[in-house]
Design a protein around this motif. Structure first.
Motif, PDB file in Angstrom:
ATOM      1  N   ALA A 130       0.837  -1.201   0.000  1.00 60.06           N
ATOM      2  CA  ALA A 130       0.000   0.000   0.000  1.00 60.06           C
ATOM      3  C   ALA A 130       0.872   1.250   0.000  1.00 60.06           C
ATOM      4  O   ALA A 130       0.616   2.208  -0.744  1.00 60.06           O
ATOM      5  CB  ALA A 130      -0.936  -0.002   1.203  1.00 60.06           C
ATOM      6  N   ALA A 131       1.920   1.244   0.815  1.00 62.27           N
ATOM      7  CA  ALA A 131       2.831   2.389   0.853  1.00 62.27           C
ATOM      8  C   ALA A 131       3.604   2.512  -0.460  1.00 62.27           C
ATOM      9  O   ALA A 131       3.817   3.617  -0.971  1.00 62.27           O
ATOM     10  CB  ALA A 131       3.796   2.236   2.024  1.00 62.27           C
ATOM     11  N   TYR A 132       4.014   1.378  -1.009  1.00 61.79           N
ATOM     12  CA  TYR A 132       4.788   1.392  -2.257  1.00 61.79           C
ATOM     13  C   TYR A 132       3.989   2.009  -3.403  1.00 61.79           C
ATOM     14  O   TYR A 132       4.468   2.902  -4.106  1.00 61.79           O
ATOM     15  CB  TYR A 132       5.205  -0.038  -2.598  1.00 61.79           C
ATOM     16  N   TYR A 133       2.766   1.550  -3.608  1.00 66.39           N
ATOM     17  CA  TYR A 133       1.973   2.040  -4.733  1.00 66.39           C
ATOM     18  C   TYR A 133       1.490   3.472  -4.511  1.00 66.39           C
ATOM     19  O   TYR A 133       1.185   4.176  -5.472  1.00 66.39           O
ATOM     20  CB  TYR A 133       0.791   1.103  -5.002  1.00 66.39           C
ATOM     21  N   ALA A 134       1.434   3.918  -3.274  1.00 67.04           N
ATOM     22  CA  ALA A 134       1.042   5.302  -3.000  1.00 67.04           C
ATOM     23  C   ALA A 134       2.168   6.277  -3.275  1.00 67.04           C
ATOM     24  O   ALA A 134       1.925   7.433  -3.639  1.00 67.04           O
ATOM     25  CB  ALA A 134       0.581   5.432  -1.554  1.00 67.04           C
ATOM     26  N   ARG A 135       3.425   5.816  -3.129  1.00 67.68           N
ATOM     27  CA  ARG A 135       4.550   6.752  -3.161  1.00 67.68           C
ATOM     28  C   ARG A 135       5.454   6.627  -4.379  1.00 67.68           C
ATOM     29  O   ARG A 135       6.096   7.584  -4.785  1.00 67.68           O
ATOM     30  CB  ARG A 135       5.417   6.555  -1.911  1.00 67.68           C
TER      31      ARG A 135
END
Length: 347
Positions: A18-23
């Motif tokens: 989730a953090a990877y695809y958001a950033r």
């Protein structure tokens, strides 16, 4: 080693991705088939047109993509449909399953001017409205979080994440649908993706309510196999999956046999799996490559042919990637697939 604490692997993986695809821009770390060549989208666009005809040409119908990335696949399919199957193109209502606001904006730009109806975005497949449907999901299942169970003399341990290391504790809740009857040797790992099994059941229920076909293309295995397949890519290089959560793309190989069994048990027909190479070759990939290469400068012609090889050759993406269709009961087999297996049989 038994853990007194730690985070369950699927929860760690969900949080990290989730953090990877958001950033981050995932396409800085890997290239998917639609990004390798327009031919992938064109071939699947033609597949959609023939599949739509086999469904009785419903108008309108929902053309859904789960995990649409930059929107390249849908844009290439729309370009093909507008040119060779205008009735199908006009009947299609586009629905994209995407949680990232940043990627939604990129997808909107890719589809702008394609002559499609207004695009609808959804956070979950469950949020897509009912109706006749053709759904495509390319490299969608591999990013769903997995749990890992280790066979012991007493039964099963489960892997947890503590710092940058795996620790284990006795398994307390085995997920429904886990293939626990596989003959794993002691110490080997069985991966279970509960979210993928949920997708299989959701799609099957949907396709029992209204006619439709769902095509899943991903890397993975089909059979009673096992092993640790969790991997991380960062800057196009392998990385330790437990390091720097959110900075690398975490994926695992898809268990197509388990996925198919869940969908079949929920009432759907199953076609496949077949290898990506067999599917694309059967649908005319190399014929299309020669059409595009004809008359081009040698460097461009070589790049086109090489892209086709990259997609379909057994030693590249052709064998590792599999394609599987979940369909409403009674529909004809879609292009590239043999007749549906008998209900209740193993895939």
């Amino acid at each position: 080693m038994t853990a007194s604490g730690g985070e369950r692997l699927d929860r760690f993986m969900a949080r990290a991705n989730a953090a990877y695809y958001a950033r981050r821009d995932p396409f800085a770390d890997f290239a998917t088939a639609p990004e390798i060549s327009q031919m992938f989208g064109e071939i699947l666009g033609a597949w959609v047109a023939v599949t739509w005809q086999g469904m009785g040409r419903p108008d309108p119908f929902l053309l859904v993509e789960a995990g649409p990335g930059r929107g390249t696949l849908m844009a290439d399919m729309q370009r093909l449909l507008a040119r060779v199957a205008p009735d199908c193109h006009a009947a299609a209502a586009i629905h994209l399953v995407e949680t990232s606001p940043r990627l939604r904006a990129v997808q909107a730009g890719a589809l702008d001017g394609r002559g499609v109806r207004p695009v609808a975005w959804h956070d979950r497949i469950e949020d897509v409205p009912d109706g006749p449907t053709i759904l495509l999901a390319n490299e969608f299942l591999d990013a769903l979080p997995i749990r890992q169970f280790v066979r012991t003399a007493e039964g099963w341990d489960e892997r947890f994440v503590q710092g940058m290391a795996f620790v284990t504790r006795p398994a307390s809740d085995l997920p429904p649908g886990a293939p626990l009857d596989r003959p794993l040797p002691r110490g080997e790992v069985l991966e279970v993706c509960a979210d993928a099994l949920g997708v299989a059941r959701t799609i099957a229920a949907r396709l029992r309510r209204a006619p439709g076909v769902a095509l899943f293309v991903d890397y993975g295995y089909d059979g009673a196999l096992w092993g640790d397949t969790l991997q991380a890519l960062r800057d196009r290089e392998p990385a330790w999956p437990l390091a720097d959560p959110g900075q690398a793309d975490l994926t695992a190989h898809v268990d197509f046999a388990c996925f198919a069994a869940a969908a079949r048990a929920a009432g759907a027909d199953i076609h496949g799996s077949v290898t990506q190479g067999a599917l694309l070759t059967g649908l005319g990939l190399f014929v299309r490559a020669e059409q595009l290469a004809r008359g081009r400068p040698p460097v461009e012609a070589h790049a086109i042919r090489d892209a086709a090889q990259r997609l379909a050759a057994p030693d590249r993406m052709g064998r590792l990637f599999k394609a599987l269709v979940v369909a409403s009961p009674g529909l004809p087999p879609p292009p590239g697939f043999a007749p549906a297996s008998h209900q209740g049989a193993m895939p």
